[in-house]
Design an enzyme around this catalytic site. Structure first.
Site, short mmCIF file in Angstrom:
data_model
loop_
_atom_site.label_atom_id
_atom_site.label_comp_id
_atom_site.label_asym_id
_atom_site.label_seq_id
_atom_site.Cartn_x
_atom_site.Cartn_y
_atom_site.Cartn_z
N GLY A 121 1.74 13.32 -16.53
CA GLY A 121 2.96 13.73 -15.82
C GLY A 121 3.37 15.15 -16.19
O GLY A 121 2.75 15.79 -17.04
N TYR A 165 -10.02 -0.96 -13.67
CA TYR A 165 -8.67 -0.56 -13.25
C TYR A 165 -8.01 -1.70 -12.47
O TYR A 165 -6.89 -2.13 -12.80
CB TYR A 165 -8.74 0.72 -12.40
CG TYR A 165 -7.44 1.04 -11.72
CD1 TYR A 165 -6.28 1.24 -12.45
CD2 TYR A 165 -7.37 1.12 -10.32
CE1 TYR A 165 -5.07 1.51 -11.82
CE2 TYR A 165 -6.18 1.40 -9.68
CZ TYR A 165 -5.03 1.59 -10.44
OH TYR A 165 -3.84 1.86 -9.81
N PHE A 215 -1.63 1.07 -1.49
CA PHE A 215 -2.90 1.53 -0.94
C PHE A 215 -3.00 3.02 -1.35
O PHE A 215 -2.78 3.30 -2.52
CB PHE A 215 -2.98 1.19 0.55
CG PHE A 215 -3.34 -0.29 0.72
CD1 PHE A 215 -2.45 -1.28 0.29
CD2 PHE A 215 -4.56 -0.70 1.23
CE1 PHE A 215 -2.79 -2.64 0.36
CE2 PHE A 215 -4.90 -2.05 1.31
CZ PHE A 215 -4.02 -3.00 0.88
N HIS A 249 -8.48 13.00 -6.08
CA HIS A 249 -8.07 12.34 -4.84
C HIS A 249 -8.43 13.16 -3.60
O HIS A 249 -8.49 14.39 -3.65
CB HIS A 249 -6.56 12.04 -4.87
CG HIS A 249 -6.23 11.01 -5.90
ND1 HIS A 249 -5.64 11.33 -7.10
CD2 HIS A 249 -6.45 9.69 -5.94
CE1 HIS A 249 -5.50 10.23 -7.83
NE2 HIS A 249 -5.99 9.22 -7.14
N1 UDP Z 1 -13.34 11.02 -1.56
C1 UDP Z 1 -14.24 12.02 -1.19
N2 UDP Z 1 -14.15 13.23 -1.81
C2 UDP Z 1 -13.23 13.51 -2.78
C3 UDP Z 1 -12.32 12.51 -3.16
C4 UDP Z 1 -12.40 11.28 -2.53
O1 UDP Z 1 -15.08 11.81 -0.31
O2 UDP Z 1 -13.22 14.64 -3.31
C5 UDP Z 1 -13.37 9.73 -0.89
C6 UDP Z 1 -13.54 8.54 -1.81
O3 UDP Z 1 -14.92 8.27 -2.01
C7 UDP Z 1 -12.83 7.44 -1.03
C8 UDP Z 1 -11.69 8.18 -0.32
O4 UDP Z 1 -12.10 9.55 -0.28
O5 UDP Z 1 -13.68 6.92 -0.04
C9 UDP Z 1 -10.34 8.08 -1.03
O6 UDP Z 1 -10.54 8.40 -2.39
P1 UDP Z 1 -9.34 8.69 -3.41
O7 UDP Z 1 -9.96 9.04 -4.73
O8 UDP Z 1 -8.41 9.67 -2.80
O9 UDP Z 1 -8.56 7.32 -3.49
P2 UDP Z 1 -9.03 5.82 -3.89
O10 UDP Z 1 -9.28 5.14 -2.57
O11 UDP Z 1 -10.25 5.91 -4.78
O12 UDP Z 1 -7.85 5.26 -4.60
#
Ligand code: UDP
Length: 327
Positions: free
Chosen positions: A37, A142, A170, A190
């Site tokens: 944080g 997790y 989500f 993310h």
């Molecule tokens: N993702 C991606 N490239 C990135 C980060 C995430 O392709 O740099 C994809 C990841 O594989 C998933 C989706 O985006 O399919 C969402 O990932 P994120 O890490 O944002 O959230 P999560 O669903 O893991 O909580």
């Protein structure tokens, strides 16, 4: 005045919660170890620095403040990291939460809103929306750590009368529309922040798209992106819900709509007017193809509905945050 303790209130979702509660006239204290944080995010309440792994710090916190309800955001929350270092996840997310629950019990604080996750479901059994009755078979530590706490909360309701709401998020996305606070992780893993960084041309290289061979409409993963202020408002509804409802409850929080990784890139291109270079990579470990929320229980039970319904509006708020100087 209702007094709220926000554990993890210096983090991304917690800071948005803090601002919303403070503006609504709640008396708020943040407890945070500042590991992920930001001190600068705690602008609307008192910050007490401390760790949920330290029972004596919790003891002091509850001895010197009176709280009506606790909102508990503190957690490690990266799927890949949890696979590599599960002990750390169980220690922080499960043992740390037990410390908090015991401190609450000693201080006779009987209401909790807990940050849970869609990761508790594991692999969806079909390609429809997930409701709360879907089997919970998490596929990474997790998700298991969050499900373990949900289980503890059920037992605590029975044994001690603890009232709780577990909110299964989500994909949290977006930022404060006024630009005061936003998402800032180091390192950033993310999707939306990484797409925005690619649009700005910052970072160590091109955006990576993890997996384009999933059984989805364009081969990339589908996720349900919900605005961080919509998440925060659900917690407010949960506080009211706890006034009337004993027991341990869980609700999905999402927008109810899915977007693929490529759709997020296209929407970001539209919002920013920038080109977004990316490279296609192998799948990331632990990623289910599709996670989209059925939010009917939250709508009926909490009386909550997300305000942001268009992914471009969500990205727009995050874009403004990324373009301005921030912590
Ligand atoms: N993702 C991606 N490239 C990135 C980060 C995430 O392709 O740099 C994809 C990841 O594989 C998933 C989706 O985006 O399919 C969402 O990932 P994120 O890490 O944002 O959230 P999560 O669903 O893991 O909580």
């Amino acid at each position: 005045m209702t007094s709220v303790l926000i554990c993890g209130g210096a983090g991304y979702i917690g800071a948005h919660m803090l601002k919303m509660l403070a503006l609504q006239g709640y008396d708020v204290v943040v407890f945070d170890n500042l590991s992920t944080g930001h001190r600068a995010a705690v602008r609307w309440g008192k910050l007490v620095e401390g760790d949920i792994l330290d029972p004596s710090a919790l003891e002091r916190l509850f001895a010197t403040n009176r709280f009506d309800v606790v909102i508990h955001f503190c957690a490690l929350s990266l799927v890949g990291e949890s696979v590599r270092d599960p002990y750390n996840y169980y220690r922080n997310n499960v043992a740390g939460t037990l410390n908090l629950l015991e401190a609450m019990r000693r201080a006779r604080v009987g209401k909790l809103v807990f940050s849970s996750t869609a990761s508790v479901y594991g692999i969806p059994r079909d390609d429809g929306r997930l409701d709360e009755l879907h089997p919970t078979i998490p596929i990474n530590p997790y998700g298991v750590s969050k499900l373990m706490v949900e289980r503890v909360l059920q037992d605590a309701a029975h044994a001690y009368g603890l009232r709780s709401v577990a909110l299964r998020y989500f994909n949290a996305a977006g930022a404060d529309p006024e630009g005061d606070i936003g998402e800032s992780h180091v390192p950033e893993t993310h999707l939306i922040p990484n797409v925005l960084r690619a649009a700005l041309g910052v970072g160590d290289g091109a955006l990576q798209v993890f997996g384009d061979d999933y059984d989805t409409r364009d081969g990339t993963c589908v996720r349900d992106y919900v605005h961080v202020n919509d998440l925060a408002s659900a917690h407010l509804h949960a506080i009211h819900f706890l006034e009337k409802n004993p027991g341990a409850h869980c609700f999905n929080l999402g927008s109810g709509k899915g977007a693929t990784v490529l759709e997020i890139i296209a929407a970001t291109r539209e919002v920013t007017g920038r080109t977004i270079p990316f490279t296609r990579m192998p799948r990331r470990e632990g990623d289910p193809a599709m996670l989209v929320a059925d939010t009917r229980r939250a709508e009926a039970g909490l009386g909550w509905q997300p305000v942001f319904s268009d992914i471009r509006d969500i990205i727009e708020t995050a874009w403004r945050w990324h373009c301005s100087p921030h912590y």
